[in-house]
Motif scaffolding. Structure first.
Motif, PDB file in Angstrom:
ATOM      1  N   GLN A   1       0.827  -1.207   0.000  1.00 24.32           N
ATOM      2  CA  GLN A   1       0.000   0.000   0.000  1.00 24.32           C
ATOM      3  C   GLN A   1       0.862   1.258   0.000  1.00 24.32           C
ATOM      4  N   ALA A   2       1.946   1.234   0.775  1.00 21.07           N
ATOM      5  CA  ALA A   2       2.863   2.373   0.807  1.00 21.07           C
ATOM      6  C   ALA A   2       3.475   2.609  -0.567  1.00 21.07           C
ATOM      7  N   ALA A   3       3.920   1.540  -1.197  1.00 21.56           N
ATOM      8  CA  ALA A   3       4.520   1.657  -2.527  1.00 21.56           C
ATOM      9  C   ALA A   3       3.508   2.143  -3.554  1.00 21.56           C
ATOM     10  N   ALA A   4       2.245   1.707  -3.439  1.00 19.62           N
ATOM     11  CA  ALA A   4       1.204   2.104  -4.390  1.00 19.62           C
ATOM     12  C   ALA A   4       0.947   3.607  -4.336  1.00 19.62           C
TER      13      ALA A   4
ATOM     14  N   ALA B   1       3.877   5.250  -6.071  1.00 20.50           N
ATOM     15  CA  ALA B   1       3.769   4.976  -7.499  1.00 20.50           C
ATOM     16  C   ALA B   1       2.726   5.867  -8.164  1.00 20.50           C
ATOM     17  N   ALA B   2       1.620   6.124  -7.457  1.00 26.13           N
ATOM     18  CA  ALA B   2       0.562   6.973  -8.015  1.00 26.13           C
ATOM     19  C   ALA B   2       1.047   8.398  -8.238  1.00 26.13           C
ATOM     20  N   VAL B   3       1.807   8.901  -7.295  1.00 23.97           N
ATOM     21  CA  VAL B   3       2.338  10.261  -7.443  1.00 23.97           C
ATOM     22  C   VAL B   3       3.365  10.309  -8.565  1.00 23.97           C
ATOM     23  N   ARG B   4       4.270   9.318  -8.602  1.00 26.44           N
ATOM     24  CA  ARG B   4       5.294   9.318  -9.644  1.00 26.44           C
ATOM     25  C   ARG B   4       4.655   9.250 -11.034  1.00 26.44           C
ATOM     26  N   SER B   5       3.582   8.493 -11.175  1.00 30.46           N
ATOM     27  CA  SER B   5       2.937   8.372 -12.481  1.00 30.46           C
ATOM     28  C   SER B   5       2.325   9.693 -12.937  1.00 30.46           C
TER      29      SER B   5
ATOM     30  N   ALA C   1      10.677  -1.507  -1.184  1.00 26.58           N
ATOM     31  CA  ALA C   1       9.438  -1.364  -1.941  1.00 26.58           C
ATOM     32  C   ALA C   1       9.325   0.012  -2.590  1.00 26.58           C
ATOM     33  N   LEU C   2       9.888   1.040  -1.954  1.00 27.50           N
ATOM     34  CA  LEU C   2       9.776   2.408  -2.468  1.00 27.50           C
ATOM     35  C   LEU C   2      10.852   2.739  -3.501  1.00 27.50           C
ATOM     36  N   GLU C   3      11.944   2.037  -3.461  1.00 18.82           N
ATOM     37  CA  GLU C   3      13.104   2.384  -4.278  1.00 18.82           C
ATOM     38  C   GLU C   3      12.815   2.457  -5.782  1.00 18.82           C
ATOM     39  N   PRO C   4      11.973   1.590  -6.357  1.00 18.89           N
ATOM     40  CA  PRO C   4      11.718   1.683  -7.805  1.00 18.89           C
ATOM     41  C   PRO C   4      11.101   2.997  -8.261  1.00 18.89           C
TER      42      PRO C   4
END
Length: 385
Positions: free
Chosen positions: A165-168, A171-175, A202-205
């Motif tokens: 959930q944290a990574a998601a 990822a949403a902001v980066r997208s 999990a956050l590194e990508p």
């Protein structure tokens, strides 16, 4: 010669959760400070009242002398309450000195090293979709950097679902913002040592700008194993209160960005020293500032002067600010001159802003009793907010 003897000390507890200080001198020159511990405004107010006997009659231009007298004059020293009280007083005294000499504070620290300072805006939402929309709103309003919390209630070691959930959210902001925008990630001390590596992995990508308070500051000794594990820059410091606190993490070599708060870490005088220490260790600073306009103005004076100042937090539009926002207490809503995600070099004397005193006095009649929420896990145990 202007008489800068301090003759009056006034405090104003104003919404949404701030405490303002006004110090007036015999010549009529006055300065503003913002001494507060979020959720403990009345406690800091009492601390300043205890200091008032030392303030009245003291020359406002003798800033370092007052700082040393309060810090070293008491047998017990440091900590959030004393240092926050001292921070606001220090800000106000620098404001007075700058006004008396007709120059911005950064000129008294050696002058500016940059023409503008990048700021970031908070994005908030309960779901990846909501947080993505918040990021788009920031981009539409000219921001070139953002920050977000990616987790809330966390067990000492939590489930894979919580990590995903944290990574998601990131990822949403980066997208939304793409790769040209910096995204700071604030863990708020909610993650414990046993979970920290999994969160970082999990956050590194999604290439976060930094991981802020990945663990609580009292557990900074654990950052060695984490910093060796991840390529993401590590940031900490909002709950550290003096150069002696920061000295330890610099010596450990585990932190890439220090985040002293101008309203908690001894004010302009102390944060300048912290920044200089950090520079010697090739470490950046990014002053913490989810507070009001006076605290931000003080932070910007440091940013303009210190070569290792990276980026500046602001509370503009932050979800905490219910009832008043950052610029509401300024005579000019454009007082910081924010343009395209930057604050340009401020040129007015002292802190560089003009407080709307009439509005402050009216707001102080309303006051506030802001407290952070108390969070509990499903089993009823208290967890970090």
């Amino acid at each position: 010669m202007q008489d800068l003897t301090i003759t009056k000390v006034e405090l104003f507890k104003v919404p949404p959760r701030w405490l303002f200080l006004k110090i007036t001198t015999a010549s009529g020159i006055f300065g503003w400070g913002e001494p507060v511990v979020e959720g403990r405004a009345a406690t800091v107010e009492a601390c300043i009242r205890e200091m008032e006997e030392h303030l009245i009659g003291h020359p406002a231009n003798k800033i370092e002398d007052f700082w040393q007298m309060i810090y070293r004059g008491g047998f017990y020293r440091g900590g959030p309450v004393l240092m926050s009280a001292l921070s606001g007083i220090d800000q106000a005294m620098w404001d007075i000195k700058g006004k008396a000499l007709g120059v911005p504070i950064y000129e008294l620290l050696g002058g500016a090293v940059r023409d503008k300072v990048k700021i970031y805006g908070w994005v908030h939402g309960d779901t990846p979709e909501e947080i993505g929309k918040a990021a788009q709103w920031r981009m539409d309003n000219g921001f070139q950097a953002v920050k977000l919390n990616v987790c809330d209630h966390m067990e000492w070691i939590d489930t894979p679902a919580k990590v995903k959930q944290a990574a998601a959210k990131l990822a949403a902001v980066r997208s939304v913002v793409g790769d040209d925008i910096c995204i700071g990630v604030d863990l708020h001390g909610r993650v414990h040592k046993g979970q920290a590596k999994a969160i970082a992995k999990a956050l590194e990508p999604y290439d976060p700008y930094f991981l802020e308070e990945l663990v609580l500051s009292e557990n900074n000794d654990t950052l060695k194993s984490i910093s060796d594990y991840t390529s993401i820059p590590i940031a900490t410091g909002e709950r550290m209160y003096s150069r002696w606190d920061f000295k330890r993490v610099l010596e450990q070599g585990t932190v890439d960005i220090l985040q002293p708060d101008l309203s908690h870490a001894g004010g302009i005088s102390e944060v300048k020293k912290i920044a200089t220490m950090a520079e010697a260790y090739d470490v950046a600073i990014a002053p913490h500032c989810p507070l009001g306009p006076i605290s931000l103005a003080a932070a910007l004076q440091i940013d303009f002067n210190c070569i290792n100042a990276l980026i500046q937090e602001t509370s503009l539009g932050i979800h905490y600010n219910v009832g008043a926002d950052l610029v509401d207490y300024l005579t000019d809503p454009d007082g910081f001159g924010l343009r395209d995600g930057f604050v340009p070099l401020m040129t007015k004397p002292g802190l560089g802003i003009e407080i709307d005193e009439e509005k402050v006095r009216a707001a102080a009649k309303i006051g506030h009793n802001w407290k952070n929420p108390i969070w509990r896990n499903p089993d009823g145990s208290v967890t970090e907010w």
